[in-house]
Write a protein that holds these residues in place. Structure first.
Motif, PDB file in Angstrom:
ATOM      1  N   THR A 181      37.388  28.910  44.053  1.00  0.00           N
ATOM      2  CA  THR A 181      36.462  29.023  45.176  1.00  0.00           C
ATOM      3  C   THR A 181      36.321  27.715  45.933  1.00  0.00           C
ATOM      4  OG1 THR A 181      35.211  30.612  43.843  1.00  0.00           O
ATOM      5  CG2 THR A 181      34.156  29.807  45.837  1.00  0.00           C
ATOM      6  N   GLU A 182      36.213  26.619  45.197  1.00  0.00           N
ATOM      7  CA  GLU A 182      35.993  25.325  45.828  1.00  0.00           C
ATOM      8  C   GLU A 182      37.199  24.908  46.676  1.00  0.00           C
ATOM      9  OE1 GLU A 182      34.118  21.149  44.355  1.00  0.00           O
ATOM     10  OE2 GLU A 182      35.944  21.796  43.341  1.00  0.00           O
ATOM     11  N   LEU A 183      38.398  25.087  46.150  1.00  0.00           N
ATOM     12  CA  LEU A 183      39.598  24.749  46.910  1.00  0.00           C
ATOM     13  C   LEU A 183      39.704  25.612  48.168  1.00  0.00           C
ATOM     14  CD1 LEU A 183      43.100  23.910  45.641  1.00  0.00           C
ATOM     15  CD2 LEU A 183      42.877  25.790  47.253  1.00  0.00           C
ATOM     16  N   THR A 184      39.388  26.895  48.024  1.00  0.00           N
ATOM     17  CA  THR A 184      39.456  27.807  49.169  1.00  0.00           C
ATOM     18  C   THR A 184      38.489  27.393  50.260  1.00  0.00           C
ATOM     19  OG1 THR A 184      40.111  29.650  47.738  1.00  0.00           O
ATOM     20  CG2 THR A 184      39.182  30.214  49.879  1.00  0.00           C
ATOM     21  N   ASP A 185      37.241  27.115  49.883  1.00  0.00           N
ATOM     22  CA  ASP A 185      36.224  26.772  50.875  1.00  0.00           C
ATOM     23  C   ASP A 185      36.460  25.406  51.510  1.00  0.00           C
ATOM     24  OD1 ASP A 185      35.082  29.159  50.283  1.00  0.00           O
ATOM     25  OD2 ASP A 185      33.330  28.353  49.250  1.00  0.00           O
ATOM     26  N   THR A 186      36.997  24.458  50.727  1.00  0.00           N
ATOM     27  CA  THR A 186      37.116  23.082  51.192  1.00  0.00           C
ATOM     28  C   THR A 186      38.412  22.810  51.948  1.00  0.00           C
ATOM     29  OG1 THR A 186      35.807  22.369  49.277  1.00  0.00           O
ATOM     30  CG2 THR A 186      36.981  20.658  50.499  1.00  0.00           C
ATOM     31  N   LEU A 187      39.532  23.354  51.443  1.00  0.00           N
ATOM     32  CA  LEU A 187      40.828  23.011  52.022  1.00  0.00           C
ATOM     33  C   LEU A 187      41.504  24.144  52.790  1.00  0.00           C
ATOM     34  CD1 LEU A 187      42.627  20.798  49.341  1.00  0.00           C
ATOM     35  CD2 LEU A 187      41.263  20.104  51.301  1.00  0.00           C
ATOM     36  N   LEU A 188      41.317  25.383  52.362  1.00  0.00           N
ATOM     37  CA  LEU A 188      42.069  26.476  52.959  1.00  0.00           C
ATOM     38  C   LEU A 188      41.366  27.123  54.146  1.00  0.00           C
ATOM     39  CD1 LEU A 188      43.476  28.205  49.744  1.00  0.00           C
ATOM     40  CD2 LEU A 188      44.442  26.348  51.103  1.00  0.00           C
ATOM     41  N   SER A 232      40.702  17.253  31.776  1.00  0.00           N
ATOM     42  CA  SER A 232      41.516  17.406  32.971  1.00  0.00           C
ATOM     43  C   SER A 232      41.881  18.842  33.281  1.00  0.00           C
ATOM     44  CB  SER A 232      42.817  16.602  32.801  1.00  0.00           C
ATOM     45  OG  SER A 232      43.534  17.075  31.675  1.00  0.00           O
ATOM     46  N   SER A 233      41.278  19.799  32.609  1.00  0.00           N
ATOM     47  CA  SER A 233      41.620  21.193  32.875  1.00  0.00           C
ATOM     48  C   SER A 233      40.415  21.919  33.440  1.00  0.00           C
ATOM     49  CB  SER A 233      42.100  21.878  31.586  1.00  0.00           C
ATOM     50  OG  SER A 233      41.084  21.850  30.613  1.00  0.00           O
ATOM     51  N   ALA A 234      40.686  22.921  34.266  1.00  0.00           N
ATOM     52  CA  ALA A 234      39.620  23.679  34.902  1.00  0.00           C
ATOM     53  C   ALA A 234      38.996  24.660  33.916  1.00  0.00           C
ATOM     54  CB  ALA A 234      40.177  24.444  36.104  1.00  0.00           C
ATOM     55  N   ARG A 235      37.730  24.968  34.130  1.00  0.00           N
ATOM     56  CA  ARG A 235      37.076  26.023  33.364  1.00  0.00           C
ATOM     57  C   ARG A 235      37.558  27.367  33.860  1.00  0.00           C
ATOM     58  NH1 ARG A 235      32.699  22.721  34.666  1.00  0.00           N
ATOM     59  NH2 ARG A 235      32.064  24.172  36.283  1.00  0.00           N
ATOM     60  N   VAL A 236      37.780  28.283  32.957  1.00  0.00           N
ATOM     61  CA  VAL A 236      38.147  29.645  33.329  1.00  0.00           C
ATOM     62  C   VAL A 236      36.913  30.516  33.186  1.00  0.00           C
ATOM     63  CG1 VAL A 236      39.598  31.623  32.813  1.00  0.00           C
ATOM     64  CG2 VAL A 236      40.523  29.321  32.592  1.00  0.00           C
ATOM     65  N   ARG A 292      38.444  17.208  41.434  1.00  0.00           N
ATOM     66  CA  ARG A 292      39.829  17.535  41.104  1.00  0.00           C
ATOM     67  C   ARG A 292      40.384  16.546  40.089  1.00  0.00           C
ATOM     68  NH1 ARG A 292      41.160  22.682  42.492  1.00  0.00           N
ATOM     69  NH2 ARG A 292      38.936  23.006  42.726  1.00  0.00           N
ATOM     70  N   VAL A 293      40.051  15.277  40.270  1.00  0.00           N
ATOM     71  CA  VAL A 293      40.554  14.237  39.375  1.00  0.00           C
ATOM     72  C   VAL A 293      39.980  14.403  37.967  1.00  0.00           C
ATOM     73  CG1 VAL A 293      40.560  11.757  38.902  1.00  0.00           C
ATOM     74  CG2 VAL A 293      41.008  12.586  41.222  1.00  0.00           C
ATOM     75  N   THR A 294      38.697  14.708  37.899  1.00  0.00           N
ATOM     76  CA  THR A 294      38.041  14.833  36.591  1.00  0.00           C
ATOM     77  C   THR A 294      38.263  16.188  35.943  1.00  0.00           C
ATOM     78  OG1 THR A 294      35.967  15.627  37.587  1.00  0.00           O
ATOM     79  CG2 THR A 294      36.240  13.227  37.326  1.00  0.00           C
ATOM     80  N   GLY A 295      38.741  17.157  36.731  1.00  0.00           N
ATOM     81  CA  GLY A 295      38.911  18.504  36.195  1.00  0.00           C
ATOM     82  C   GLY A 295      37.622  19.278  36.112  1.00  0.00           C
ATOM     83  N   ASP A 296      36.576  18.805  36.767  1.00  0.00           N
ATOM     84  CA  ASP A 296      35.269  19.455  36.714  1.00  0.00           C
ATOM     85  C   ASP A 296      35.178  20.541  37.789  1.00  0.00           C
ATOM     86  OD1 ASP A 296      32.683  20.121  36.141  1.00  0.00           O
ATOM     87  OD2 ASP A 296      31.796  18.422  37.218  1.00  0.00           O
ATOM     88  N   TYR A 297      35.984  21.583  37.608  1.00  0.00           N
ATOM     89  CA  TYR A 297      35.954  22.715  38.528  1.00  0.00           C
ATOM     90  C   TYR A 297      36.350  23.960  37.742  1.00  0.00           C
ATOM     91  CZ  TYR A 297      41.049  22.166  38.707  1.00  0.00           C
ATOM     92  OH  TYR A 297      42.370  22.056  38.382  1.00  0.00           O
ATOM     93  N   SER A 298      36.165  25.115  38.326  1.00  0.00           N
ATOM     94  CA  SER A 298      36.423  26.350  37.595  1.00  0.00           C
ATOM     95  C   SER A 298      37.260  27.312  38.426  1.00  0.00           C
ATOM     96  CB  SER A 298      35.098  27.028  37.203  1.00  0.00           C
ATOM     97  OG  SER A 298      34.366  27.374  38.366  1.00  0.00           O
ATOM     98  N   VAL A 299      38.013  28.148  37.755  1.00  0.00           N
ATOM     99  CA  VAL A 299      38.749  29.250  38.368  1.00  0.00           C
ATOM    100  C   VAL A 299      38.416  30.504  37.575  1.00  0.00           C
ATOM    101  CG1 VAL A 299      40.613  27.748  39.153  1.00  0.00           C
ATOM    102  CG2 VAL A 299      40.811  28.899  36.942  1.00  0.00           C
TER     103      VAL A 299
END
Length: 333
Positions: free
Chosen positions: A84-91, A5-9, A70-77
């Protein structure tokens, strides 16, 4: 990833050729690396705004894909918290509505932005609220051929504000300090700075398009240390979105704000007065000012720093006056 449930750094890349393909462009191959704790991560190319994986083309499919990861935590910061994904998709989508429909932004000189590698974009600041900074970020991302993200340097107040500080981090912003700026520039990022600060964004309407003091030139020192070009950026149209005619300083001190603006519509009309006027904007990227021709100790020369600071400031002021002389009206450009 340490758990489900945590993002990759993803650490910032350092070498210029780390994500290069055989043709000199960004590689499509993931680059494997290790975190400090030894856990392997897969870092896809981040140069030029590339996403960490392929996303669906349609907006609904992209949103579903975003929520799933987001639910699975399969994203990175990255190490600054940039998502990047949150910025491109929601912001970016709602900001793009302002950019295209409300302010009808026209960009000029996009060819002056480097296709890859670091550069420091130095912009004028205005408009009571710092909307000009996020519109510049949209301009860089949407009009650059590689859709690069602009890593903005923000004031302390931004990161001390609940929710806003977290959102700023997630969208790629960081504190306006030399250390962070140099790390980003050294990693080949496009970095944006607004050296007028609150003096620029909060100046009265009577002082519109007159650049305020640029401080001590710390941004120039950072560019010299990193050996990246300085790119002057002029923004026309933001000065008129909230014409500031007065400043309630006692109220500003009470609220811990640098100023409390009074405009023809705010606070008289309440929340309606906070709607920006639909002015026509022009964002122009000027010719780069190279710093790589100076030696490694150039940042310690106060006269050189002062002269480069003055050169950038003068370039922006000239661009502003030229663009204003070509403008037909505030609302039609």
């Amino acid at each position: 990833m340490t758990n489900g449930s945590s993002a990759r750094v993803i650490p910032l890349h350092r070498g210029k050729d780390e994500f290069r393909g055989a043709d000199g462009g960004p590689s499509d191959t993931a680059v494997r690396s290790e975190r400090k704790d030894g856990a392997p991560v897969v870092a896809f190319p981040r140069a030029n705004g590339a996403r960490s994986r392929q996303l669906p083309a349609d907006p609904l499919g992209r949103l579903v894909d975003f929520l799933k990861h987001r639910v699975t935590g399969d994203y990175s910061v990255d190490e600054f918290g940039f998502d990047t994904e949150l910025t491109d998709t929601l912001l970016l989508p709602p900001l793009r509505v302002l950019y295209e429909k409300w302010f009808r932004v026209s960009t000029h000189g996009v060819e002056n932005l480097p296709l890859d590698g670091g550069a420091l974009l130095v912009c004028n600041h205005s408009g009571v609220l710092p909307i000009d900074s996020v519109m510049t970020a949209v301009a860089v991302h949407d009009d650059h051929p590689h859709h690069r993200h602009l890593r903005m340097l923000g004031a302390d107040l931004v990161f001390k504000t609940p929710l806003l500080g977290t959102l700023a981090r997630r969208s790629g912003q960081t504190l306006a300090c030399g250390t962070d700026a140099e790390r980003l520039l050294g990693a080949g990022e496009l970095v944006g700075v607004w050296p007028e600060g609150f003096k620029g964004v909060g100046k009265p309407f009577s002082a519109r398009y007159k650049l305020q003091r640029f401080g001590r030139g710390g941004f120039v020192s950072s560019a010299l240390r990193a050996g990246v070009p300085l790119i002057p950026v002029s923004i026309v149209g933001a000065e008129e979105i909230y014409p500031k005619i007065a400043d309630l300083k006692p109220l500003a001190r009470l609220l811990g704000l640098p100023y409390f603006p009074v405009t023809p519509f705010f606070p008289l009309l309440g929340p309606l007065g906070a709607i920006p006027l639909p002015t026509k904007w022009h964002i122009e990227f000027g010719e780069p000012i190279r710093t790589d021709r100076f030696d490694h100790e150039a940042h310690e020369d106060p006269m050189l720093v002062f002269n480069l600071t003055d050169q950038v400031r003068e370039a922006i002021q000239v661009m502003l006056y030229r663009r204003l002389s070509q403008r037909r009206s505030v609302f039609r450009g």
